[in-house]
Enzyme design. Structure first.
Site, PDB file in Angstrom:
ATOM      1  CG  ASN A  82       7.185  -1.668  42.594  1.00 32.97           C
ATOM      2  OD1 ASN A  82       6.571  -0.764  42.508  1.00 32.97           O
ATOM      3  ND2 ASN A  82       7.526  -2.330  41.444  1.00 32.97           N
ATOM      4  CB  VAL A  89      10.411  -3.603  49.603  1.00 32.89           C
ATOM      5  CG1 VAL A  89      10.931  -2.558  48.684  1.00 32.89           C
ATOM      6  CG2 VAL A  89       9.738  -3.362  50.739  1.00 32.89           C
ATOM      7  CB  CYS A  90      10.590  -6.519  45.090  1.00 34.73           C
ATOM      8  SG  CYS A  90      11.695  -6.309  42.833  1.00 34.73           S
ATOM      9  CB  ILE A  91      12.776  -0.422  45.053  1.00 33.35           C
ATOM     10  CG1 ILE A  91      13.801  -0.054  46.634  1.00 33.35           C
ATOM     11  CG2 ILE A  91      11.333  -0.697  45.414  1.00 33.35           C
ATOM     12  CD1 ILE A  91      13.534   0.622  47.742  1.00 33.35           C
TER      13      ILE A  91
END
Length: 170
Positions: A82, A89-91
């Site tokens: 992620n 950051v990919c959340i």
């Protein structure tokens, strides 16, 4: 504690964060004259492949915060499904508010103006402990995590942890 932004928004920082810090991270301004850029140090969570790592990241808040989420980018190299190869950051909690055009996330899983630096960091620490392989930012890391978690994925994470320890306080 509330930090007032020039745009009139308010950055919500739990006053207890200074008195009773949440285990696993520290956060502060990169430059005292710029409220929009924060540096965070994240300690790799216990009982994970990231344990013992000291990962530096930047949180950059938009001018219209808190209506829109900050962006988070790891400065320390990290191998994670992620986190893209550039460190972004990919959340869900950092995705723009509202409906997901792909229908993957519910609106309440995405950015809400009530989130604080603490809730963001808790989500990121949780992400380190439990990657979301179904929605990867780093497809190669996600593939290794699914297919070779105890082999190549583990070796790459261990290398990042060692490197993070060597460069943590530079």
């Amino acid at each position: 504690m509330e930090v007032f932004w020039p745009s009139g928004g308010i950055l919500l920082v739990d006053p207890e964060l200074n008195k009773n810090p949440v285990e696993g991270f520290s956060a502060g301004l990169i430059d005292d004259n710029d409220l929009y850029r924060w540096e965070v140090l994240i300690i790799g969570p216990p009982d994970t492949l990231y344990e013992g790592g000291v990962f530096k990241a930047h949180l950059t808040f938009p001018k219209d915060y808190p209506l829109r989420p900050p962006k988070m980018k790891f400065i320390t190299e990290i191998w994670h499904p992620n986190v893209d190869k550039n460190g972004d950051v990919c959340i869900s909690i950092l995705h723009e508010p509202g409906e997901d055009k792909y229908g993957y996330e519910k609106p309440e899983e995405r950015w809400l103006p009530i989130h604080t630096v603490e809730t963001i960091m808790i989500s990121v620490i949780s992400m380190l402990a439990d990657p979301n392989g179904d929605s990867p930012a780093n497809v190669d890391a996600a593939k290794e995590w699914r297919e070779d978690r105890n082999g190549e994925f583990k070796r790459k994470v261990a290398r990042c942890v060692r490197k993070s320890q060597e460069t943590a306080f530079e």
